[in-house]
Write an enzyme that holds these catalytic residues in place. Structure first.
Site, PDB file in Angstrom:
ATOM      1  N   THR A 165      65.333 -56.509 -27.586  1.00 31.24           N
ATOM      2  CA  THR A 165      65.402 -57.552 -28.614  1.00 31.24           C
ATOM      3  C   THR A 165      64.283 -57.381 -29.642  1.00 31.24           C
ATOM      4  OG1 THR A 165      66.324 -59.101 -27.010  1.00 31.24           O
ATOM      5  CG2 THR A 165      65.419 -60.056 -29.025  1.00 31.24           C
ATOM      6  N   ASP A 203      58.791 -65.363 -26.658  1.00 28.93           N
ATOM      7  CA  ASP A 203      58.453 -65.923 -25.354  1.00 28.93           C
ATOM      8  C   ASP A 203      58.185 -64.803 -24.346  1.00 28.93           C
ATOM      9  OD1 ASP A 203      61.121 -65.106 -25.451  1.00 28.93           O
ATOM     10  OD2 ASP A 203      61.933 -66.909 -24.537  1.00 28.93           O
ATOM     11  N   GLY A 211      63.939 -69.622 -27.143  1.00 26.26           N
ATOM     12  CA  GLY A 211      62.918 -69.577 -26.097  1.00 26.26           C
ATOM     13  C   GLY A 211      61.478 -69.703 -26.562  1.00 26.26           C
ATOM     14  N   ASP A 260      61.158 -58.314 -22.168  1.00 20.87           N
ATOM     15  CA  ASP A 260      61.735 -57.913 -20.884  1.00 20.87           C
ATOM     16  C   ASP A 260      62.117 -56.433 -20.992  1.00 20.87           C
ATOM     17  OD1 ASP A 260      62.834 -58.324 -18.314  1.00 20.87           O
ATOM     18  OD2 ASP A 260      64.754 -58.981 -19.118  1.00 20.87           O
ATOM     19  N   THR A 261      63.362 -56.118 -21.382  1.00 23.84           N
ATOM     20  CA  THR A 261      63.705 -54.712 -21.604  1.00 23.84           C
ATOM     21  C   THR A 261      63.056 -54.180 -22.879  1.00 23.84           C
ATOM     22  OG1 THR A 261      65.656 -55.241 -22.922  1.00 23.84           O
ATOM     23  CG2 THR A 261      65.965 -55.040 -20.536  1.00 23.84           C
ATOM     24  N   GLY A 262      62.697 -55.085 -23.790  1.00 18.89           N
ATOM     25  CA  GLY A 262      62.104 -54.684 -25.068  1.00 18.89           C
ATOM     26  C   GLY A 262      63.133 -54.495 -26.171  1.00 18.89           C
TER      27      GLY A 262
END
Ligand code: IMP
Ligand code: MG
Length: 174
Positions: A105, A98, A42, A101-103
């Site tokens: 990763t 990119d 991404g 989101d939830t953090g």
């Protein structure tokens, strides 16, 4: 197929913000060499533009990742599908993402990189969706905060589609 794409952030807006981020990073590292770690797939478009907006000695490397789990929801268990091409011991690392989101990763990748003895690890993310955060992530350089919508374009996909859009958009099924 009658799906409709709505522009959330235009190519011009992205370009302006990426140049600002590049200037901020250039000032912060003050001439020190930097390794940009592009998280595939991404981040490939963002990393390519960001690299050209940074005026420092820069090396680029790539981390291929895949999140186990289904659909558009990450499980937080990140599988490395392609490792860095060189050691990073003693180097300043900027993880280029990119979207956070939830953090899960980013937190996992920071922990992984830190086991390799870099001089520092910071995070540059183009987008952040704070509404979905499950773990706290310190994003050192952030492009835009967005509401909780699934976005595509500028490298990001839904089922591998729309990565080549020059803007960031939202898909409305027709
Ligand atoms: P996290 O672990 O939940 O923070 O998710 C991180 C990864 O999920 C991102 O790097 C993206 O690859 C993917 N992702 C999360 N939200 C979106 C979205 O709205 N569009 C496309 N990909 C997304
Ligand atoms: Mg990603």
């Amino acid at each position: 197929m009658t799906e409709r794409l709505e522009v959330m952030i235009s190519a011009d807006q992205i370009g302006t913000r990426v140049r600002e981020l590049g200037a901020e990073i250039t000032r912060a590292y003050d001439g020190r060499p930097l390794v940009l770690v592009c998280v595939l797939k991404g981040s490939f478009v963002f990393a390519a533009d960001l690299a050209r907006a940074i005026d420092l000695p820069v090396r680029i490397d790539f981390l291929g990742t895949r999140s186990y789990g289904s659909g558009s929801e990450t499980s937080g268990v990140v599988q490395i599908t392609q490792d860095l091409s060189r050691p990073i011991e003693g180097e300043h690392i900027l993880l280029v993402e990119d979207i956070v989101d939830t953090g899960l990763t980013v937190v996992h990748l920071i922990d992984l990189l830190k086991t390799r003895g870099p001089a520092s690890v910071r995070v540059c993310a183009l987008l952040h969706k704070p509404a979905r955060a499950r773990v706290p992530v310190a994003i050192d350089y952030l492009g835009f905060t967005i509401e909780d919508r699934f976005v595509v374009g500028y490298g990001m996909d839904v089922a591998e589609r729309h990565r080549n859009l020059p803007y960031i958009g939202v898909v409305h099924p027709g």
